[in-house]
Write an enzyme that holds these catalytic residues in place. Structure first.
Site, PDB file in Angstrom:
ATOM      1  N   LYS A 110       0.728  -1.384  -0.341  1.00  0.00           N
ATOM      2  CA  LYS A 110      -0.140   0.055   0.071  1.00  0.00           C
ATOM      3  C   LYS A 110       1.102   1.283  -0.094  1.00  0.00           C
ATOM      4  O   LYS A 110      -0.119   1.966  -0.848  1.00  0.00           O
ATOM      5  CB  LYS A 110      -1.230  -0.177   0.754  1.00  0.00           C
ATOM      6  CG  LYS A 110      -1.443  -0.815   0.556  1.00  0.00           C
ATOM      7  CD  LYS A 110      -2.992  -0.969   2.353  1.00  0.00           C
ATOM      8  CE  LYS A 110      -4.275  -2.269   1.936  1.00  0.00           C
ATOM      9  NZ  LYS A 110      -4.940  -2.076   3.416  1.00  0.00           N
ATOM     10  N   LYS A 189      -5.772  -7.109  -8.708  1.00  0.00           N
ATOM     11  CA  LYS A 189      -7.071  -7.819  -8.531  1.00  0.00           C
ATOM     12  C   LYS A 189      -7.619  -6.983  -7.941  1.00  0.00           C
ATOM     13  O   LYS A 189      -7.108  -5.394  -7.655  1.00  0.00           O
ATOM     14  CB  LYS A 189      -5.999  -7.680  -6.534  1.00  0.00           C
ATOM     15  CG  LYS A 189      -6.752  -8.671  -5.429  1.00  0.00           C
ATOM     16  CD  LYS A 189      -6.435  -8.566  -4.089  1.00  0.00           C
ATOM     17  CE  LYS A 189      -7.474  -8.451  -3.436  1.00  0.00           C
ATOM     18  NZ  LYS A 189      -7.133  -8.152  -1.844  1.00  0.00           N
ATOM     19  N   LYS A 192     -10.675  -1.703  -4.699  1.00  0.00           N
ATOM     20  CA  LYS A 192     -11.082  -0.596  -4.773  1.00  0.00           C
ATOM     21  C   LYS A 192     -10.042   0.884  -4.274  1.00  0.00           C
ATOM     22  O   LYS A 192      -9.490   1.519  -5.861  1.00  0.00           O
ATOM     23  CB  LYS A 192     -12.198  -0.033  -3.522  1.00  0.00           C
ATOM     24  CG  LYS A 192     -13.404  -0.540  -3.717  1.00  0.00           C
ATOM     25  CD  LYS A 192     -14.524  -0.610  -1.856  1.00  0.00           C
ATOM     26  CE  LYS A 192     -13.845  -1.690  -1.201  1.00  0.00           C
ATOM     27  NZ  LYS A 192     -15.274  -2.066   0.169  1.00  0.00           N
TER      28      LYS A 192
END
Length: 321
Positions: A110, A189, A192
């Site tokens: 992330k 993948k 959102k």
């Protein structure tokens, strides 16, 4: 068997959520002791708009209930309605080595994608561990990207048990390789966070627009195509039985079929699949107080179950004096 899973209400739920988690949870409630929650504490790592989080929480709950979640046969609640999970998170934090969290791939991924690092994002696996251990969960269905977090939960539980005695059930991850990773419209993948989703319960025009944006290669219409490398096929197959999958595979390999044609078929399939559930969803969202009442009853059940574990923790750690 006690099975636990949660889903974040950070934006619209999508096909990856449905096939990766929601469908399986709804099926589990028939024969297992299912604990399923809306993970709004976790969602705070990516959603800072309070109104959006509140709205998303109710919408996520309505989606689950419309698709078949039965609050009488399962324990279904919103994470923040069970404050015991935060107390357990703190107790577990004191048995969580920094190196264990520093090795977590999800945090690194992330940050690499531009998400600002903060303590919530870094300590996410400890909160997830508390979710799992508070309810003495035996099995935790997760995608491949979350497997490491269940392994973290096991490590923390073992360390805590070694120090205080057998308090926590050691959970096992369950991964369905067929649907562990649902591809998004760009082939990554479906997430959102990546902006590559096909959302549930949207207007036909918006749904068709998302599906038509699925990335494909430049193979000509008349040429044979490889279904195993095609994002459209990988999504479409989730709606098909084995015989239908083989039929679609044959059409790919025979040539003469354009990607636009199969995208149109996928659009119609997704639209028709979710249409029967849309009316129930509208009814639930039209009565937010009734929806909150369902969730409050679920939270009562969850708190009653979690309190048993927390009493043991408080006694063993000395918090109960």
């Amino acid at each position: 068997m006690r099975i636990l899973s949660g889903i974040q209400p950070s934006g619209n739920l999508h096909l990856g959520n449905y096939f990766g988690m929601m469908k399986k949870m709804i099926a589990y409630q028939k024969n297992e002791d299912l604990f399923c929650f809306i993970a709004n504490y976790h969602a705070m790592t990516s959603v800072s708009d309070g109104k959006a989080l509140a709205r998303g929480t109710l919408e996520a709950a309505a989606n689950f209930l419309a698709l078949g979640m039965d609050p009488e046969r399962s324990t279904f609640w919103v994470q923040s309605d069970v404050p015991e999970v935060q107390e357990l998170t703190w107790a577990l934090s004191n048995f969580t080595p920094m190196g264990l969290l520093e090795r977590c791939h999800s945090y690194k991924d992330k940050i690499a994608k531009g998400i600002a690092p903060n303590h919530g994002l870094f300590a996410y696996p400890v909160l997830m561990t508390a979710d799992i251990l508070l309810f003495q969960s035996e099995k935790v269905p997760v995608g491949k990207d979350q497997k490491q977090h269940v392994e973290v939960a096991r490590d923390i539980a073992l360390k805590f048990n070694h120090h205080y005695g057998d308090i926590f059930t050691i959970p096992e991850p369950e991964i369905d390789d067929e649907v562990a990773t649902v591809p998004g419209i760009d082939g990554q993948k479906m997430s959102k966070s990546y902006g590559n989703t096909i959302d549930l319960f949207q207007e036909d025009k918006a749904l068709r627009k998302q599906i038509m944006r699925i990335v494909t290669d430049s193979t000509p219409v008349e040429a044979p195509k490889n279904p195993d490398t095609c994002n459209v096929f990988q999504i479409y197959r989730l709606f098909l039985d084995k015989e239908q999958q083989q039929g679609l595979r044959d059409r790919y390999e025979a040539g003469g079929m354009g990607y636009g044609e199969v995208k149109q078929e996928l659009f119609e399939t997704v639209r028709d699949f979710f249409a029967p559930y849309a009316e129930r969803r509208r009814e639930l969202l039209a009565d937010p107080d009734g929806l909150r009442a369902i969730l409050a009853r679920g939270a009562e059940k969850a708190r009653a179950a979690g309190a048993k574990t927390l009493r043991k923790v408080r006694k063993k750690t000395g918090l109960a004096y």
